[in-house]
Scaffold this active site. Structure first.
Site, PDB file in Angstrom:
ATOM      1  N   GLU A 293      -6.642   1.988  -3.861  1.00  0.00           N
ATOM      2  CA  GLU A 293      -4.926   1.802  -3.993  1.00  0.00           C
ATOM      3  C   GLU A 293      -4.631   0.489  -4.123  1.00  0.00           C
ATOM      4  OE1 GLU A 293      -3.491   5.018  -1.330  1.00  0.00           O
ATOM      5  OE2 GLU A 293      -1.966   3.364  -0.742  1.00  0.00           O
TER       6      GLU A 293
ATOM      7  N   HIS B 162     -11.177  12.560  -0.097  1.00  0.00           N
ATOM      8  CA  HIS B 162     -11.106  11.161   0.407  1.00  0.00           C
ATOM      9  C   HIS B 162     -11.550  11.137   1.697  1.00  0.00           C
ATOM     10  CE1 HIS B 162     -10.941   6.818   0.477  1.00  0.00           C
ATOM     11  NE2 HIS B 162      -9.862   7.019   0.893  1.00  0.00           N
TER      12      HIS B 162
ATOM     13  N   PHE C  22       1.074  -1.201   0.004  1.00  0.00           N
ATOM     14  CA  PHE C  22      -0.063  -0.154  -0.010  1.00  0.00           C
ATOM     15  C   PHE C  22       0.984   1.422  -0.097  1.00  0.00           C
ATOM     16  CE2 PHE C  22      -4.728   1.023   0.841  1.00  0.00           C
ATOM     17  CZ  PHE C  22      -5.068  -0.104   0.084  1.00  0.00           C
TER      18      PHE C  22
ATOM     19  N   GLN D 159      -7.379  14.966   2.980  1.00  0.00           N
ATOM     20  CA  GLN D 159      -6.828  14.026   2.033  1.00  0.00           C
ATOM     21  C   GLN D 159      -7.355  13.969   0.618  1.00  0.00           C
ATOM     22  OE1 GLN D 159      -6.038   9.552   2.571  1.00  0.00           O
ATOM     23  NE2 GLN D 159      -4.209  10.516   2.535  1.00  0.00           N
TER      24      GLN D 159
ATOM     25  N   ARG E  92      -2.355  10.970   5.804  1.00  0.00           N
ATOM     26  CA  ARG E  92      -2.830   9.472   6.403  1.00  0.00           C
ATOM     27  C   ARG E  92      -2.152   8.341   5.160  1.00  0.00           C
ATOM     28  NH1 ARG E  92      -7.074   5.404   5.434  1.00  0.00           N
ATOM     29  NH2 ARG E  92      -7.873   6.731   4.055  1.00  0.00           N
TER      30      ARG E  92
ATOM     31  N   ARG F 134      -0.556   9.297  -0.916  1.00  0.00           N
ATOM     32  CA  ARG F 134      -1.416  10.123  -1.641  1.00  0.00           C
ATOM     33  C   ARG F 134      -1.536  11.525  -2.151  1.00  0.00           C
ATOM     34  NH1 ARG F 134      -6.418   6.581   1.348  1.00  0.00           N
ATOM     35  NH2 ARG F 134      -5.691   4.856   0.531  1.00  0.00           N
TER      36      ARG F 134
ATOM     37  N   HIS G 287      -7.468  11.642  -2.705  1.00  0.00           N
ATOM     38  CA  HIS G 287      -7.034  10.364  -3.153  1.00  0.00           C
ATOM     39  C   HIS G 287      -6.714  10.481  -4.551  1.00  0.00           C
ATOM     40  CE1 HIS G 287      -7.113   6.107  -4.218  1.00  0.00           C
ATOM     41  NE2 HIS G 287      -7.176   5.809  -2.858  1.00  0.00           N
TER      42      HIS G 287
ATOM     43  N   LEU H  44     -14.449   5.479  -5.651  1.00  0.00           N
ATOM     44  CA  LEU H  44     -13.222   5.279  -5.541  1.00  0.00           C
ATOM     45  C   LEU H  44     -12.649   3.866  -6.127  1.00  0.00           C
ATOM     46  CD1 LEU H  44     -10.419   5.949  -3.850  1.00  0.00           C
ATOM     47  CD2 LEU H  44     -11.250   3.855  -2.258  1.00  0.00           C
TER      48      LEU H  44
HETATM   49  C1  LIG Z   1     -14.596   4.671  -0.580  1.00  0.00           C
HETATM   50  C2  LIG Z   1     -13.794   4.510   0.722  1.00  0.00           C
HETATM   51  C3  LIG Z   1     -12.742   3.562   0.746  1.00  0.00           C
HETATM   52  C4  LIG Z   1     -11.934   3.387   2.089  1.00  0.00           C
HETATM   53  N1  LIG Z   1     -10.993   2.315   1.706  1.00  0.00           N
HETATM   54  C5  LIG Z   1     -10.333   2.309   2.968  1.00  0.00           C
HETATM   55  C6  LIG Z   1      -9.568   1.075   3.124  1.00  0.00           C
HETATM   56  O1  LIG Z   1      -9.264   0.159   2.281  1.00  0.00           O
HETATM   57  N2  LIG Z   1      -8.753   1.213   4.319  1.00  0.00           N
HETATM   58  C7  LIG Z   1      -8.651   2.133   5.153  1.00  0.00           C
HETATM   59  O2  LIG Z   1      -7.877   1.866   6.255  1.00  0.00           O
HETATM   60  N3  LIG Z   1      -9.605   2.993   5.092  1.00  0.00           N
HETATM   61  C8  LIG Z   1     -10.431   3.221   3.992  1.00  0.00           C
HETATM   62  N4  LIG Z   1     -11.289   4.102   3.915  1.00  0.00           N
HETATM   63  C9  LIG Z   1     -11.337   5.301   5.033  1.00  0.00           C
HETATM   64  C10 LIG Z   1     -12.267   4.508   6.277  1.00  0.00           C
HETATM   65  O3  LIG Z   1     -13.273   3.524   5.509  1.00  0.00           O
HETATM   66  C11 LIG Z   1     -12.950   5.441   7.096  1.00  0.00           C
HETATM   67  O4  LIG Z   1     -12.199   6.553   7.604  1.00  0.00           O
HETATM   68  C12 LIG Z   1     -13.533   4.569   8.272  1.00  0.00           C
HETATM   69  O5  LIG Z   1     -14.457   3.846   7.908  1.00  0.00           O
HETATM   70  C13 LIG Z   1     -14.453   5.466   9.218  1.00  0.00           C
HETATM   71  O6  LIG Z   1     -15.189   5.040   9.927  1.00  0.00           O
HETATM   72  P1  LIG Z   1     -15.887   5.714  11.212  1.00  0.00           P
HETATM   73  O7  LIG Z   1     -16.397   4.655  12.195  1.00  0.00           O
HETATM   74  O8  LIG Z   1     -15.184   6.718  11.752  1.00  0.00           O
HETATM   75  O9  LIG Z   1     -17.281   6.291  10.481  1.00  0.00           O
HETATM   76  P2  LIG Z   1     -18.210   5.743   9.568  1.00  0.00           P
HETATM   77  O10 LIG Z   1     -18.196   4.380   8.931  1.00  0.00           O
HETATM   78  O11 LIG Z   1     -18.458   6.700   8.436  1.00  0.00           O
HETATM   79  O12 LIG Z   1     -19.621   5.925  10.467  1.00  0.00           O
HETATM   80  C14 LIG Z   1     -20.212   6.933  10.984  1.00  0.00           C
HETATM   81  C15 LIG Z   1     -21.460   6.524  11.680  1.00  0.00           C
HETATM   82  O13 LIG Z   1     -21.697   7.707  12.468  1.00  0.00           O
HETATM   83  C16 LIG Z   1     -23.201   7.934  12.280  1.00  0.00           C
HETATM   84  N5  LIG Z   1     -23.608   9.278  12.330  1.00  0.00           N
HETATM   85  C17 LIG Z   1     -23.028  10.299  11.400  1.00  0.00           C
HETATM   86  N6  LIG Z   1     -23.630  11.687  11.878  1.00  0.00           N
HETATM   87  C18 LIG Z   1     -24.543  11.148  12.600  1.00  0.00           C
HETATM   88  C19 LIG Z   1     -25.653  11.737  13.324  1.00  0.00           C
HETATM   89  N7  LIG Z   1     -26.038  13.212  13.277  1.00  0.00           N
HETATM   90  N8  LIG Z   1     -26.715  11.185  14.238  1.00  0.00           N
HETATM   91  C20 LIG Z   1     -26.437   9.758  14.456  1.00  0.00           C
HETATM   92  N9  LIG Z   1     -25.673   8.948  13.932  1.00  0.00           N
HETATM   93  C21 LIG Z   1     -24.452   9.819  12.936  1.00  0.00           C
HETATM   94  C22 LIG Z   1     -23.595   7.313  10.649  1.00  0.00           C
HETATM   95  O14 LIG Z   1     -24.759   6.739  10.739  1.00  0.00           O
HETATM   96  C23 LIG Z   1     -22.602   6.255  10.907  1.00  0.00           C
HETATM   97  O15 LIG Z   1     -23.048   4.894  11.522  1.00  0.00           O
HETATM   98  C24 LIG Z   1     -11.862   4.366   2.916  1.00  0.00           C
HETATM   99  C25 LIG Z   1     -13.016   5.271   2.793  1.00  0.00           C
HETATM  100  C26 LIG Z   1     -13.838   5.593   1.718  1.00  0.00           C
HETATM  101  C27 LIG Z   1     -14.826   6.537   1.509  1.00  0.00           C
END
Ligand SMILES: Cc1cc2nc3c(=O)[nH]c(=O)nc-3n(C[C@H](O)[C@H](O)[C@H](O)COP(=O)(O)OP(=O)(O)OC[C@H]3O[C@@H](n4cnc5c(N)ncnc54)[C@H](O)[C@@H]3O)c2cc1C
Length: 570
Positions: free
Chosen positions: A247, A346, A118, A232, A381, A278, A234, A244
């Site tokens: 990577e 991203h 990666f 960031q 990151r 990135r 991407h 997306l």
């Molecule tokens: C397309 C894509 C591919 C990616 N690929 C990778 C990868 O391969 N490897 C890697 O390490 N990272 C990757 N990332 C980054 C990584 O996936 C995210 O940073 C990570 O999953 C974020 O997780 P989280 O739990 O912080 O938030 P999220 O998974 O975004 O969850 C947020 C939660 O908060 C809740 N929420 C938000 N606002 C409110 C509100 N006002 N009231 C109630 N609930 C709320 C939502 O319902 C949701 O359940 C990727 C990101 C994207 C967009």
């Protein structure tokens, strides 16, 4: 208004929120834990992660110091090194835990979990599940959370504010989207895990729901946001949709080509090529395009991602989702044709300031995941560190919240908490929902996204950033006179969009002001008027506080343990 009561309340059902809930439930089975999520947890953005998650499992060639060094160099030396050291040591434990909970990782013929290369990582250390790690990881956490009888869920509930009284957190207010009623939750401890805010930008990989709600709620509750200028981009998004292309496509050997068919990265990151970080790759693509070596298509300028030399078998086995996305959204078969790509927003390196245990500094309030800033990502990151970060620091935040809640006595819903909840009810129903005429929400949102893309994107300078600060300020004023056209309470997504936009405008403003204040270039923050990194003045985190007028910028020192800042060359 109804009142509900829980010991620990977690906002967010993504990787960080679910991991926090499990950690809290394991720590003290007598605690009453609730997860509030605006979407069904399996629809959280985590589900869309493709490439993998980083952890040192191959100790024959890898070690903690190397993972830490890669992360710190990737961060352009803005990461807090104590947080990174903690992270790399916990990462393998969390990965194995996930494996024991049933995550179906891809495996080598000898049975070991497979690892792939990666960007910015010196060796292969990214664990994967074909190119659908997010789906499998989130599913594993979700099903594990179902084992605990003391975890209660509120799916499709939208949190609107954090209730703070007497210098500590007392709970949150949330709308039950199905009925449209605002409810106040009393909680001894609150964990915010609401994910990033990519929807502030016009062109992003982020789902529609990534609107920075939790960052804004914490900011409004007086907690500082940190490293907000670090956004960031991407390098490989489909130019028509922003979807997306992971990577992992480059990790498996894909090439980036300009219009002359040249692997242009040899001019920018000769030793790493497609596996450079990135920020540098995104800028390299922009330079190629600006200097006339990009290609032109119906959706603007792009460069090519070439996987054709990998062969059908590798693509089917390791990148099936890349194939599916290219076919479905562009009608291109990557086994035989090149995929057009361009950079786009991203991920947010910045977010709510926390210590290594998810504590925000406000008693009772914890934060984790993309919305938090520990800071282990600093100015950039490395791909695949984020999911592991959600696990490591999600667990820390859950434990911290559970320990704190265990020590607190019973709460009662009296004043002033009641007054705060009633004030929130007035804000939502009288000031946001009631007005009959005004500007459309979508007009303001589109303008905000354009301002951020044009003025606070990959390249920035003093004059465009100043304009951005002013334009966002104007949009915030206009937002006060916006109209929610749907007046019904049941499943009023128009109202939810208005509240989300209100959060996004606050966050957009913090990004613009922090970017203006950082007069240097570091990692993802690239100032054309200050092209050099300036460790004398800016080897520090910028923090942003809400005030009555414009955001106030302050700073915090960067923790350096063993790796002295050096030139960042690849
Ligand atoms: C397309 C894509 C591919 C990616 N690929 C990778 C990868 O391969 N490897 C890697 O390490 N990272 C990757 N990332 C980054 C990584 O996936 C995210 O940073 C990570 O999953 C974020 O997780 P989280 O739990 O912080 O938030 P999220 O998974 O975004 O969850 C947020 C939660 O908060 C809740 N929420 C938000 N606002 C409110 C509100 N006002 N009231 C109630 N609930 C709320 C939502 O319902 C949701 O359940 C990727 C990101 C994207 C967009």
């Amino acid at each position: 208004m109804d009142h509900l009561n829980h010991d620990v309340l977690i906002i967010g059902g993504g990787a960080a929120g679910l991991r926090a809930a499990i950690a809290a439930a394991e720590l003290n089975p007598r605690l009453d834990i609730a997860i509030v999520s605006k979407v069904y947890p399996m629809r959280s953005h985590t589900v869309s992660a493709e490439g993998g998650m980083a952890a040192v499992l191959r100790t024959d060639y890898d070690n903690f110091d190397l993972h830490a060094y890669d992360t710190i160099k990737g961060s352009d030396f803005l990461a807090d090194q104590d947080a990174v050291e903690f992270f790399v040591k916990e990462a393998p434990k969390e990965s194995i835990r996930l494996e024991h909970w049933g995550c179906p990782f891809s495996r080598d013929p000898d049975g070991r979990i497979s690892v792939r290369a990666f960007g910015g990582m010196s060796v292969k250390r990214t664990l994967f599940a074909t190119d659908k790690i997010g789906f499998h990881l989130l599913h594993t956490l979700f099903q594990t959370s179902l084992r605990f009888e003391n975890i209660r869920r509120y799916d499709e509930w939208f949190a609107t504010s954090i209730l703070v009284d007497n210098g500590r957190v007392d709970g949150v207010t949330a709308i039950d989207i199905r009925s449209g009623e605002l409810v106040s939750f009393l909680a001894k401890a609150v964990v915010i895990a609401t994910g990033g805010c990519g929807r502030i930008y016009q062109f992003t990989t982020n789902g529609w729901i990534k609107t920075g709600d939790g960052m804004a709620m914490a900011y409004r509750a007086g907690v500082p946001l940190k490293d907000m200028e670090m956004v960031q981009y991407h390098p490989t998004l489909l130019p028509n949709t922003g979807i997306l292309i992971t990577e992992a496509a480059r990790g498996e050997g894909g090439h980036l080509l300009n219009k002359d068919g040249e692997r242009f990265l040899k001019k920018y990151v000769p030793n790493k090529m497609e596996l450079g970080p990135r920020d540098i790759l995104s800028r390299a693509e922009m330079t190629e395009i600006k200097e006339g070596r990009g290609l032109e298509g119906p959706y603007g300028s792009y460069v090519n991602l070439d996987l054709t030399h990998l062969g059908e078998e590798t693509i089917e086995a390791k990148l099936p989702f890349v194939k599916e996305l290219s076919e479905r959204y562009l009608g291109i078969d990557p086994v035989h044709e090149m995929i057009p790509v361009r950079p786009g927003q991203h991920y947010m390196m910045g977010g709510v300031h926390t210590d290594m245990h998810g504590f925000t500094g406000l008693p009772g309030l914890y934060a984790a995941g993309e919305m938090a800033c520990v800071s282990m990502n600093g100015a950039n990151r490395l791909g695949s560190n984020s999911l592991t970060e959600c696990l490591v620091f999600g667990a820390e935040a859950g434990i911290g919240a559970a320990q704190y809640a265990t020590k607190q006595g019973a709460q009662s819903f009296g004043n002033p908490v009641q007054g705060l909840a009633l004030e929130e009810e007035k804000r939502i129903y009288d000031r946001v929902l009631k007005p009959e005429t005004g500007e459309r929400i979508s007009t303001i949102r589109t303008e905000m996204q354009k301002v951020m893309e044009d003025h606070v994107g990959i390249y920035r300078d003093e004059s465009t950033l100043k304009q951005a600060c002013k334009l966002i300020g104007d949009l915030k004023q206009r937002m006060k006179n916006a109209v929610v056209e749907d007046k019904d309470r049941v499943y009023n997504t128009d109202l939810v969009s208005a509240l989300e936009l209100d959060f996004m405008l606050d966050i957009a403003e913090t990004i613009a002001y922090a970017a203006l204040a950082r007069r240097e270039s570091r990692g993802a923050h690239s100032r054309t008027d200050y092209p050099k990194r300036d460790d004398v003045q800016f080897l520090k985190h910028l923090t942003v506080y809400e005030t009555e007028t414009v955001p106030r910028i302050d700073s915090m020192p960067v923790t350096i343990t063993r790796w002295k800042p050096e030139a960042r060359v690849y």
